[in-house]
Structures are given as structure tokens and as C-alpha cells.
Design an enzyme around this catalytic site. Sequence first.
Site, PDB file in Angstrom:
ATOM      1  N   ARG A 151       0.829  -1.217   0.000  1.00 11.90           N
ATOM      2  CA  ARG A 151       0.000   0.000   0.000  1.00 11.90           C
ATOM      3  C   ARG A 151       0.861   1.264   0.000  1.00 11.90           C
ATOM      4  O   ARG A 151       0.719   2.131  -0.855  1.00 11.90           O
ATOM      5  CB  ARG A 151      -0.917   0.011   1.236  1.00 11.90           C
ATOM      6  N   ASP A 171      10.213  -6.324  -4.465  1.00  7.75           N
ATOM      7  CA  ASP A 171       9.189  -6.992  -3.659  1.00  7.75           C
ATOM      8  C   ASP A 171       8.915  -8.328  -4.328  1.00  7.75           C
ATOM      9  O   ASP A 171       8.250  -8.390  -5.364  1.00  7.75           O
ATOM     10  CB  ASP A 171       7.913  -6.121  -3.601  1.00  7.75           C
ATOM     11  N   ALA A 232       9.106   2.523   8.012  1.00  9.85           N
ATOM     12  CA  ALA A 232       8.300   1.287   8.092  1.00  9.85           C
ATOM     13  C   ALA A 232       8.378   0.681   9.492  1.00  9.85           C
ATOM     14  O   ALA A 232       7.509   0.949  10.332  1.00  9.85           O
ATOM     15  CB  ALA A 232       8.767   0.300   7.026  1.00  9.85           C
ATOM     16  N   ARG A 233       9.409  -0.099   9.749  1.00 10.73           N
ATOM     17  CA  ARG A 233       9.563  -0.731  11.058  1.00 10.73           C
ATOM     18  C   ARG A 233      11.026  -0.695  11.476  1.00 10.73           C
ATOM     19  O   ARG A 233      11.927  -0.892  10.650  1.00 10.73           O
ATOM     20  CB  ARG A 233       9.101  -2.195  11.012  1.00 10.73           C
ATOM     21  N   ASP A 257      11.885   7.230  10.958  1.00  8.74           N
ATOM     22  CA  ASP A 257      10.726   7.524  11.806  1.00  8.74           C
ATOM     23  C   ASP A 257      10.563   6.419  12.849  1.00  8.74           C
ATOM     24  O   ASP A 257       9.785   6.554  13.789  1.00  8.74           O
ATOM     25  CB  ASP A 257       9.461   7.594  10.928  1.00  8.74           C
ATOM     26  N   GLU A 262      11.863   1.561  20.781  1.00  7.66           N
ATOM     27  CA  GLU A 262      11.226   2.884  20.840  1.00  7.66           C
ATOM     28  C   GLU A 262      10.718   3.161  22.248  1.00  7.66           C
ATOM     29  O   GLU A 262      10.083   2.289  22.834  1.00  7.66           O
ATOM     30  CB  GLU A 262      10.078   2.942  19.822  1.00  7.66           C
ATOM     31  N   HIS A 284       8.329   8.206  15.466  1.00  8.31           N
ATOM     32  CA  HIS A 284       7.276   7.304  14.950  1.00  8.31           C
ATOM     33  C   HIS A 284       5.940   8.045  14.777  1.00  8.31           C
ATOM     34  O   HIS A 284       4.923   7.679  15.379  1.00  8.31           O
ATOM     35  CB  HIS A 284       7.101   6.087  15.893  1.00  8.31           C
TER      36      HIS A 284
HETATM   37  P1  NAD Z   1       1.605  -3.732   2.921  1.00  6.56           P
HETATM   38  O1  NAD Z   1       1.342  -5.044   3.560  1.00  6.56           O
HETATM   39  O2  NAD Z   1       0.557  -3.116   2.084  1.00  6.56           O
HETATM   40  O3  NAD Z   1       2.957  -3.833   2.054  1.00  6.56           O
HETATM   41  C1  NAD Z   1       4.102  -4.488   2.488  1.00  6.56           C
HETATM   42  C2  NAD Z   1       4.809  -5.029   1.248  1.00  6.56           C
HETATM   43  O4  NAD Z   1       6.055  -5.578   1.677  1.00  6.56           O
HETATM   44  C3  NAD Z   1       4.033  -6.160   0.570  1.00  6.56           C
HETATM   45  O5  NAD Z   1       3.807  -5.856  -0.789  1.00  6.56           O
HETATM   46  C4  NAD Z   1       4.944  -7.360   0.739  1.00  6.56           C
HETATM   47  O6  NAD Z   1       4.899  -8.219  -0.383  1.00  6.56           O
HETATM   48  C5  NAD Z   1       6.303  -6.702   0.848  1.00  6.56           C
HETATM   49  N1  NAD Z   1       7.298  -7.580   1.442  1.00  6.56           N
HETATM   50  C6  NAD Z   1       7.149  -8.519   2.407  1.00  6.56           C
HETATM   51  N2  NAD Z   1       8.313  -9.142   2.632  1.00  6.56           N
HETATM   52  C7  NAD Z   1       9.215  -8.588   1.780  1.00  6.56           C
HETATM   53  C8  NAD Z   1      10.593  -8.813   1.533  1.00  6.56           C
HETATM   54  N3  NAD Z   1      11.275  -9.731   2.200  1.00  6.56           N
HETATM   55  N4  NAD Z   1      11.204  -8.059   0.611  1.00  6.56           N
HETATM   56  C9  NAD Z   1      10.535  -7.111  -0.087  1.00  6.56           C
HETATM   57  N5  NAD Z   1       9.221  -6.870   0.083  1.00  6.56           N
HETATM   58  C10 NAD Z   1       8.569  -7.591   1.009  1.00  6.56           C
HETATM   59  O7  NAD Z   1       2.028  -2.758   4.124  1.00  6.56           O
HETATM   60  P2  NAD Z   1       1.946  -1.165   4.124  1.00  6.56           P
HETATM   61  O8  NAD Z   1       0.634  -0.731   4.663  1.00  6.56           O
HETATM   62  O9  NAD Z   1       2.425  -0.630   2.849  1.00  6.56           O
HETATM   63  O10 NAD Z   1       3.012  -0.842   5.293  1.00  6.56           O
HETATM   64  C11 NAD Z   1       4.406  -0.955   5.043  1.00  6.56           C
HETATM   65  C12 NAD Z   1       5.175  -0.779   6.338  1.00  6.56           C
HETATM   66  O11 NAD Z   1       4.955   0.536   6.864  1.00  6.56           O
HETATM   67  C13 NAD Z   1       4.783  -1.731   7.449  1.00  6.56           C
HETATM   68  O12 NAD Z   1       5.935  -2.165   8.117  1.00  6.56           O
HETATM   69  C14 NAD Z   1       3.959  -0.867   8.377  1.00  6.56           C
HETATM   70  O13 NAD Z   1       3.973  -1.361   9.695  1.00  6.56           O
HETATM   71  C15 NAD Z   1       4.686   0.439   8.251  1.00  6.56           C
HETATM   72  N6  NAD Z   1       3.913   1.616   8.673  1.00  6.56           N
HETATM   73  C16 NAD Z   1       4.573   2.562   9.401  1.00  6.56           C
HETATM   74  C17 NAD Z   1       3.899   3.691   9.801  1.00  6.56           C
HETATM   75  C18 NAD Z   1       4.599   4.728  10.642  1.00  6.56           C
HETATM   76  O14 NAD Z   1       3.970   5.310  11.507  1.00  6.56           O
HETATM   77  N7  NAD Z   1       5.863   4.977  10.397  1.00  6.56           N
HETATM   78  C19 NAD Z   1       2.558   3.888   9.445  1.00  6.56           C
HETATM   79  C20 NAD Z   1       1.943   2.936   8.650  1.00  6.56           C
HETATM   80  C21 NAD Z   1       2.630   1.787   8.268  1.00  6.56           C
END
Ligand code: NAD
Length: 546
Positions: A151, A171, A232-233, A257, A262, A284
Site C-alpha cells: 500500500r 518486492d 516502516a519498522r 521515523d 522505541e 514514529h
Molecule cells: P503492505 O502489507 O501493504 O505492504 C508491504 C509489502 O512488503 C508487501 O507488498 C509485501 O509483499 C512486501 N514484502 C514482504 N516481505 C518482503 C521482503 N522480504 N522483501 C521485499 N518486500 C517484502 O504494508 P503497508 O501498509 O504498505 O506498510 C508498510 C510498512 O509501513 C509496514 O511495516 C507498516 O507497519 C509500516 N507503517 C509505518 C507507519 C509509521 O507510523 N511509520 C505507518 C503505517 C505503516
Amino acid sequence: MWKVLVTEKVHPSGLEELRKAPDVELIEKVGMNEEELLFCVRDVDALITRSGTPIGRKVLEAAKKLKVIARAGVGVDNIDLDWASRKGVVVINAPTGNTLAATEQTFALLLAICRKLPHAFNDVSMGNWNRKAFMGMQLHGKTMLIIGFGRIGSQVAKRAKAFGMDVLAYDPYIRTTKAEELGVKHVPELEGALALADIITLHTPLTSETKGMINERTLRAFKKGAILINCARGGLVDEIACANAIREGRLRGAAFDVFSKEPPSKDNPLLAEDIRDRIVLTPHIGANTHEAQSAVSSIIAKNLLAALKGEPYEHAVNLPFMEHKLSPQGRRFLALARKMGILAASIVNGAPGSILFSTRGIPIEEVVEVKKYEYCSHSPYAIAALKGVLERHLGRGISYMEAPILAQERGVYVEEASISDSRYRYLMQLKVKSEKDEALIQATVTEDDCKQRIIGINGYRMDFEPKGNYIIFQNHDRPGVIGKIGSYLGEKDINIANFYLGRKDGSGLAFGVLQIDGKVNKSVLEDLNAVDDFIWVNSVKFEGDQ
Ligand code: NAD
């Protein structure tokens, strides 16, 4: 009336929707200690939490009526998912609510580090005017590598294109067309792509595969002077290796972030004084916009209510698949697979040790998105078959959530394959093995009238609809056996509704299936098992969807 307990501060928009619902009693108790929480959860049907309420085994045991936990946000680290699954509690989150907020934060971090905004601000605030010290890097014409094209990754790509950047996506779990449709090149291999990018931005979940994916070795593959963004994480990046790469000039800069711990401790390598001019850190706040919080709150309220009402809902975290997303035909196969499991476990002697589930022609990927968990990466149909096997073996109902956990715990090995039997367009086959024995069931749903049919048991051809009560048996193929069982059941006032017999030429054995009106008790099975003609006799009840 459903009692919904809110344990943390959640944006009012969703709570307002729940308050208006005639069948919901909303209880808001923010900031409870563990004792208060254990008391308050006793009679609630649903919980709304964020990341600050630990929902462990104790809470889940205390919450006897709990059906749904809604996490207003994404991460569910504070919830014991395994235990929730065992208790049949669905955990839902709202991963789509903050996609745009996190996307924009990624660009906020990227622009901040490229143009040294926080550093320039600090300098100006101190009364300085050092224009030459803040020479930046332009985004236009640069190459961005997005790791994780879900996403957020794909939204980042759209905006990167608008900045005039070339975008690569790594990905392994997406279709190449998904990237191509956005004008993005899908790269097959990470380390080669790292060498091509000026900007690397992370958007994967934290899994055992992605943990520490940016480390000393992968950082050495980066193009010299690249920029790293992590919104992301925390655990995705080895922070010591990253700080060293900045220090040694291999990285131009980095913006984070999220952190492995944390809040980060004072000695976190990213906080080192000597790299402060090449780093941007935020606490974050990726999801922290009013719009995102409002969207998250509305999404969880809508889905929580639907889950309580038994209506279709989205974003269940601990369901291996969403049953309602199956087509009606898919649901018939799902119910049939469970019945195959029940039947196989009624035939096989001893505890199931392995399950081989094979299919032909059943379009799994087209009908439902299957969630891959570390403990479960099977198709819905294999999970349904496993559920049936375990239900029969353990003598109780088991949820789709619990089945893979129990299998892992009991060492039941589950494998999937395809079969090439061309007699049927759609075919499912289940082989269940125990230490001493095995059972093989074949089944289909007929194309013309959509009826479930068991078409083979242990190599004997059969053809019956698994519905209601059955006596099944294997017998010596000799005259008089059918007469004997017919008269015995007649004496016991048990009516035979249908009768199916399968024979294997030259084996001297036959397989019988009797559909009966009403149940059979234990003494009937004991009597029949004592008759010499029978190798074994058992009963099966097929309940549920047709
Ligand atoms: P999502 O599930 O829509 O997308 C994650 C993508 O990562 C998927 O397409 C998956 O196929 C891919 N993936 C999984 N393993 C992989 C690998 N080994 N190599 C490459 N790609 C791989 O998730 P999203 O909603 O896009 O969220 C992405 C990240 O952002 C998550 O870790 C989420 O927790 C984090 N996030 C952080 C915040 C923040 O406050 N900073 C806010 C929202 C989401």
C-alpha cells in the site's frame, strides 16, 4: 446488545458511529491498570485498543465473551495473536487508514534530509545565516528503490514519479504488472538494485525475513552517497551498521521515523553527535495526522460492528483467509474439504501425523487472498481439511485460526500438491496418515447441480453426498454381509436411508457407506465391530454447509 470496551484514546469519529448503533453499549475506560482491565473485560464482546494495552493470555482468559479485538492502527505486537486465535477471538486492525499519512511522512523525511531542513532551521534559530552550509540534493532525475511495494510503497512510487524520479521496486511477492502499471521497474534481486539507487526507502513489514535486511553486507552494496529512509519498522535496519556507513561517507544521509527500540535509548548509534548533520529522526509519527486517525477510527468501528453481526468485514489479522471473500462455489469446496477431513479422520487409526491435500482446477488465488503466516501458508481448502481432521480427532469445534496452530503444535505436517486426474474438472483429494494407517478421500462439487460428492474412499469408487449421519465400514466381500447389517439395524430401529458399496476386484474386501436416519450410539458400533464379517465399523456425522 454488544458491550464494546475502549481502553485507549481513539479518534472520536468511529466511536460516535458505535455510540449511534442501537445494539452497542460503548464503555470508555482509558488508562486502566492490569487488575482493572481483567475485571472490565469479563463480560465484553469486543475491545478497542491501540498499542498501549497489553492483551496477553491472562486478559484473553478473563474475557470469556470476547469475540473481537479491534486495534486502532496497524501493529498488533501488544496482542497475543496465537492465544486469541485459540480462543476464537478475531483480531482486526486498520492498515489502510494511515497509508497516505505514512506516504507523506516518507516524503517529509526525504525532503528534510535532501535539503537539510531541520539542520538549517536549527542554524537560523540560533541567529546564523549560513546559506552555503546547506547545499541540498535534488530529487528530479534521481533513482529511487522502494523495498516493499504494498500500500505505502506503491503510493510513494506515484509521488516519486511526480518528482521526476526513476523508480525501482523490490518486492518478491507482487506481480510485475503491479509495478509496471505505475511506470515502475520491478527488480528481481535486492543487492544488484541497491547499487543503482540514489534513494532507498523501506516499506516492508517486520518479519523474520526482513529483520535486519539493511545490514553491514547490504549497506556495502549501496551506491556511494545514497540516502536511506525508514518509515516502516525499526528492526529492518541494523542501526550500528547504518551509523557507520554515514560516518564513513558511504551513505550521504539517513532519515528514520522508526527504531529497533522505541523510544531509542540515549546510546542508540543513530543519535551519535558526529553524524547528527546527516541524519533526520522523528518519533514514529508516520500515522499521526488528524485525517489518518479519523480514518482508522471509522474503519475499525465499521469492521468491528460487522464482525460482531457476522457480516463480511475487512482486515482480520489472525484469520488465514476471509471466508466471505470466497465465491459461493469456493464456499461449497471449503465446506466439502472440512467434511473430507472428518471422514478421513474417522477411517484412519491413531493420531494424524501428516496431511497431503491435492487439488485440480480449484481457482484459489482468484477467489481469495490467502494470508501467509509463518505458521500457516496453506490454501483455505487445505486448512478446512485440516480443521475437519482435527475436529474429528479432538472431538470439538476448531476455528480456521486455531487449526494451523494446533497442527504445528501436534507435529501434523501439512503439504499441498496438484493432481492430474482428468475425469473431473474440479477434484480435491486428501490423504491423512497416522503411524499405523492412512486414509485417502476424493471429492468434488458437481458442475451441473453444485452438489458435494464423495467419489472415492481408500481407492474404492463411491458416489454419495456427505450430508447427515452415516455408518461406514470395511468388510470381507462375501455373501450375506449386507443382509446382516440391515437386519441388525432394523432390530435397533435404525432406518437406512441410502446405501453405497465399493469393491476392489481381487482384493476380497469391500467398503460400505450407509446413510441412516438418526444417530448411532456406541453400543451399536461395538456390536457391529464384533461381527467377523467387518474389519472395522465407524459412524460419521456431516454437519454444516452443503
Ligand atoms: P503492505 O502489507 O501493504 O505492504 C508491504 C509489502 O512488503 C508487501 O507488498 C509485501 O509483499 C512486501 N514484502 C514482504 N516481505 C518482503 C521482503 N522480504 N522483501 C521485499 N518486500 C517484502 O504494508 P503497508 O501498509 O504498505 O506498510 C508498510 C510498512 O509501513 C509496514 O511495516 C507498516 O507497519 C509500516 N507503517 C509505518 C507507519 C509509521 O507510523 N511509520 C505507518 C503505517 C505503516
